[in-house]
Write a protein that holds these residues in place. Structure first.
Motif, PDB file in Angstrom:
ATOM      1  N   VAL A   5       0.602  -1.440  -0.346  1.00 60.77           N
ATOM      2  CA  VAL A   5       0.020  -0.416  -0.202  1.00 60.77           C
ATOM      3  C   VAL A   5       0.723   1.677   0.385  1.00 60.77           C
ATOM      4  CG1 VAL A   5      -1.903   1.139   1.183  1.00 60.77           C
ATOM      5  CG2 VAL A   5      -2.171  -1.224   0.956  1.00 60.77           C
ATOM      6  N   GLU A   6       2.316   0.894   0.810  1.00 64.88           N
ATOM      7  CA  GLU A   6       2.866   2.854   0.870  1.00 64.88           C
ATOM      8  C   GLU A   6       3.597   2.872  -0.197  1.00 64.88           C
ATOM      9  OE1 GLU A   6       3.768   2.726   5.967  1.00 64.88           O
ATOM     10  OE2 GLU A   6       5.134   1.016   4.361  1.00 64.88           O
ATOM     11  N   ASP A   7       4.110   1.396  -0.915  1.00 67.33           N
ATOM     12  CA  ASP A   7       4.899   1.782  -2.632  1.00 67.33           C
ATOM     13  C   ASP A   7       3.339   2.174  -3.360  1.00 67.33           C
ATOM     14  OD1 ASP A   7       7.113   0.690  -1.945  1.00 67.33           O
ATOM     15  OD2 ASP A   7       6.695  -1.439  -2.225  1.00 67.33           O
ATOM     16  N   VAL A   8       2.341   1.854  -3.692  1.00 66.10           N
ATOM     17  CA  VAL A   8       1.821   2.397  -4.276  1.00 66.10           C
ATOM     18  C   VAL A   8       0.991   3.843  -4.316  1.00 66.10           C
ATOM     19  CG1 VAL A   8      -1.097   2.646  -5.143  1.00 66.10           C
ATOM     20  CG2 VAL A   8       0.220   0.480  -4.548  1.00 66.10           C
ATOM     21  N   TYR A   9       1.138   4.328  -3.079  1.00 71.15           N
ATOM     22  CA  TYR A   9       0.929   5.566  -2.399  1.00 71.15           C
ATOM     23  C   TYR A   9       2.350   6.466  -2.847  1.00 71.15           C
ATOM     24  CZ  TYR A   9      -3.564   6.008  -0.522  1.00 71.15           C
ATOM     25  OH  TYR A   9      -4.854   6.160  -0.087  1.00 71.15           O
ATOM     26  N   GLU A  10       3.467   6.162  -2.408  1.00 69.02           N
ATOM     27  CA  GLU A  10       4.866   6.610  -3.518  1.00 69.02           C
ATOM     28  C   GLU A  10       4.817   6.904  -4.342  1.00 69.02           C
ATOM     29  OE1 GLU A  10       7.227   7.656  -1.743  1.00 69.02           O
ATOM     30  OE2 GLU A  10       6.716   7.357   0.562  1.00 69.02           O
ATOM     31  N   GLN A  11       4.074   6.106  -5.476  1.00 70.58           N
ATOM     32  CA  GLN A  11       3.508   6.800  -6.789  1.00 70.58           C
ATOM     33  C   GLN A  11       2.722   7.394  -6.869  1.00 70.58           C
ATOM     34  OE1 GLN A  11       6.201   5.305  -8.833  1.00 70.58           O
ATOM     35  NE2 GLN A  11       6.721   3.845  -7.156  1.00 70.58           N
ATOM     36  N   SER A  12       2.178   7.909  -6.207  1.00 70.92           N
ATOM     37  CA  SER A  12       1.009   9.058  -6.567  1.00 70.92           C
ATOM     38  C   SER A  12       1.678  11.004  -5.526  1.00 70.92           C
ATOM     39  CB  SER A  12       0.144   8.537  -5.332  1.00 70.92           C
ATOM     40  OG  SER A  12      -0.238   8.757  -4.134  1.00 70.92           O
ATOM     41  N   SER A  13       0.669  11.525  -5.473  1.00 69.53           N
ATOM     42  CA  SER A  13       0.901  12.676  -5.327  1.00 69.53           C
ATOM     43  C   SER A  13       1.277  12.748  -3.474  1.00 69.53           C
ATOM     44  CB  SER A  13       0.194  13.617  -5.527  1.00 69.53           C
ATOM     45  OG  SER A  13      -1.399  13.824  -5.071  1.00 69.53           O
ATOM     46  N   ASN A  14       0.636  12.108  -2.767  1.00 68.59           N
ATOM     47  CA  ASN A  14       0.941  11.952  -0.843  1.00 68.59           C
ATOM     48  C   ASN A  14       1.247  10.114  -0.961  1.00 68.59           C
ATOM     49  OD1 ASN A  14      -0.589  14.548  -0.827  1.00 68.59           O
ATOM     50  ND2 ASN A  14      -2.396  13.083  -1.895  1.00 68.59           N
ATOM     51  N   SER A  15       2.408  10.197  -0.003  1.00 64.60           N
ATOM     52  CA  SER A  15       3.032   8.989   0.949  1.00 64.60           C
ATOM     53  C   SER A  15       2.658   9.572   2.223  1.00 64.60           C
ATOM     54  CB  SER A  15       4.838   9.609   0.827  1.00 64.60           C
ATOM     55  OG  SER A  15       4.783  10.672   1.536  1.00 64.60           O
ATOM     56  N   ILE A  16       2.280   7.699   2.143  1.00 63.46           N
ATOM     57  CA  ILE A  16       1.610   7.209   3.228  1.00 63.46           C
ATOM     58  C   ILE A  16       2.253   6.693   4.186  1.00 63.46           C
ATOM     59  CG2 ILE A  16       0.819   5.224   2.288  1.00 63.46           C
ATOM     60  CD1 ILE A  16      -2.065   5.918   4.238  1.00 63.46           C
ATOM     61  N   ALA A  17       2.191   7.105   5.291  1.00 64.70           N
ATOM     62  CA  ALA A  17       2.836   6.277   6.596  1.00 64.70           C
ATOM     63  C   ALA A  17       1.718   5.382   7.289  1.00 64.70           C
ATOM     64  CB  ALA A  17       3.887   6.938   7.425  1.00 64.70           C
ATOM     65  N   LEU A  18       1.834   4.034   7.661  1.00 57.31           N
ATOM     66  CA  LEU A  18       1.015   3.248   8.307  1.00 57.31           C
ATOM     67  C   LEU A  18       2.053   3.568   9.886  1.00 57.31           C
ATOM     68  CD1 LEU A  18      -1.372   1.655   6.011  1.00 57.31           C
ATOM     69  CD2 LEU A  18      -1.502   3.788   7.305  1.00 57.31           C
ATOM     70  N   ARG A  19       1.313   4.018  10.789  1.00 56.03           N
ATOM     71  CA  ARG A  19       2.773   3.614  12.163  1.00 56.03           C
ATOM     72  C   ARG A  19       2.362   2.344  12.706  1.00 56.03           C
ATOM     73  NH1 ARG A  19       2.287   9.336  10.439  1.00 56.03           N
ATOM     74  NH2 ARG A  19       4.712  10.067  10.318  1.00 56.03           N
ATOM     75  N   SER A  20       2.947   2.130  13.512  1.00 60.02           N
ATOM     76  CA  SER A  20       2.570   0.622  14.996  1.00 60.02           C
ATOM     77  C   SER A  20       2.273   1.889  16.122  1.00 60.02           C
ATOM     78  CB  SER A  20       4.205   0.146  15.176  1.00 60.02           C
ATOM     79  OG  SER A  20       4.955   1.581  16.232  1.00 60.02           O
ATOM     80  N   ARG A  21       1.275   0.552  16.495  1.00 61.16           N
ATOM     81  CA  ARG A  21       1.071   1.072  17.750  1.00 61.16           C
ATOM     82  C   ARG A  21       1.989   2.086  18.839  1.00 61.16           C
ATOM     83  NH1 ARG A  21      -3.490  -1.751  20.532  1.00 61.16           N
ATOM     84  NH2 ARG A  21      -3.771  -2.665  19.451  1.00 61.16           N
ATOM     85  N   ARG A  22       3.404   1.324  19.082  1.00 61.69           N
ATOM     86  CA  ARG A  22       3.686   1.852  20.095  1.00 61.69           C
ATOM     87  C   ARG A  22       4.369   3.069  19.647  1.00 61.69           C
ATOM     88  NH1 ARG A  22      10.717  -0.033  20.975  1.00 61.69           N
ATOM     89  NH2 ARG A  22      11.324   1.759  21.832  1.00 61.69           N
ATOM     90  N   ARG A  23       4.728   3.672  18.194  1.00 63.55           N
ATOM     91  CA  ARG A  23       4.407   5.312  17.167  1.00 63.55           C
ATOM     92  C   ARG A  23       3.388   5.697  17.970  1.00 63.55           C
ATOM     93  NH1 ARG A  23       6.956   9.238  17.296  1.00 63.55           N
ATOM     94  NH2 ARG A  23       7.175  10.552  15.301  1.00 63.55           N
ATOM     95  N   LEU A  24       2.494   5.679  17.553  1.00 62.42           N
ATOM     96  CA  LEU A  24       1.642   5.993  17.904  1.00 62.42           C
ATOM     97  C   LEU A  24       1.346   6.227  20.149  1.00 62.42           C
ATOM     98  CD1 LEU A  24      -1.050   4.504  15.593  1.00 62.42           C
ATOM     99  CD2 LEU A  24       0.453   6.361  15.072  1.00 62.42           C
TER     100      LEU A  24
END
Length: 213
Positions: A146-165
């Motif tokens: 999913v993140e790779d797909v977003y990297e090809q678009s105008s917006n990247s995405i970061a789906l973070r871990s529970r620890r990071r949140l």
């Protein structure tokens, strides 16, 4: 989650809401949910897309308790200092900051910890944050795709871990049940059956509400 969180906050006495990265207000938006509990509640929607802001202003033109401003949520000092924001909300009193499914579009390079802290420090004691965020904890291989797909678009995405949140929420006292899978945050007792059978891995969304003390 928006409906449950805003209802909880309004019932707890919060009557001011700052919805960041809100998109176009639709049915069951923050201002509608809040005013059902507290008719005088006020909501400011913030988005950086001019088309979204234009549509939002047209929709809310005759709604006295809600407004839309164009701003970049990554700049909390700018957002909180806007005359149209400060003229609509009273920052000497508690404000609920809503960050619903928006921080995934803020990269680590933009320092989301500092962004969240900026809104925390810019609001009064008793203010709250409501946060929902996609996570890569359950299905890391699929999330990377999913993140790779977003990297090809105008917006990247970061789906973070529970620890990071959990790190992003430091400085807030989390309301029970804390940082949990979104469908488990104060679910409605009379809600219809979950169409995904309660499979949290298919949602891969975490949520929390926290109070500034």
């Amino acid at each position: 989650f928006l409906r449950r969180a805003v209802t909880y906050l309004a019932e707890a006495g919060v009557d001011q809401f700052l919805d960041l990265g809100s998109g176009i207000p639709t049915r069951q938006s923050a201002h509608e949910v809040a005013t059902r509990v507290t008719p005088g509640a006020r909501t400011v929607y913030v988005d950086m897309d001019p088309v979204t802001v234009g549509h939002g202003r047209a929709l809310l033109d005759d709604v006295p308790g809600a407004t839309v401003v164009r701003a970049d949520l990554r700049k909390p000092e700018t957002v909180l200092g806007l005359p149209e924001v400060r003229g609509f909300l009273d920052f000497s009193r508690p404000v609920a900051v809503l960050m619903l499914a928006v921080l995934p579009f803020v990269s680590e390079a933009d320092d989301p910890s500092e962004i969240v802290a900026g809104y925390r420090e810019g609001t009064a004691a008793g203010s709250h944050i409501a946060l929902s965020h996609g996570t890569g904890d359950y299905r890391p291989a699929q999330i990377r795709k999913v993140e790779d797909v977003y990297e090809q678009s105008s917006n990247s995405i970061a789906l973070r871990s529970r620890r990071r949140l959990g790190e992003l929420l430091e400085g807030y006292e989390l309301v029970p049940p804390g940082l949990v899978d979104m469908i488990h945050w104060r679910p409605d007792a009379d809600a219809p059956a979950d169409p995904l059978g309660g499979d949290v891995t298919r949602y891969s969304m975490l949520a929390a509400v926290g109070r500034k003390v």
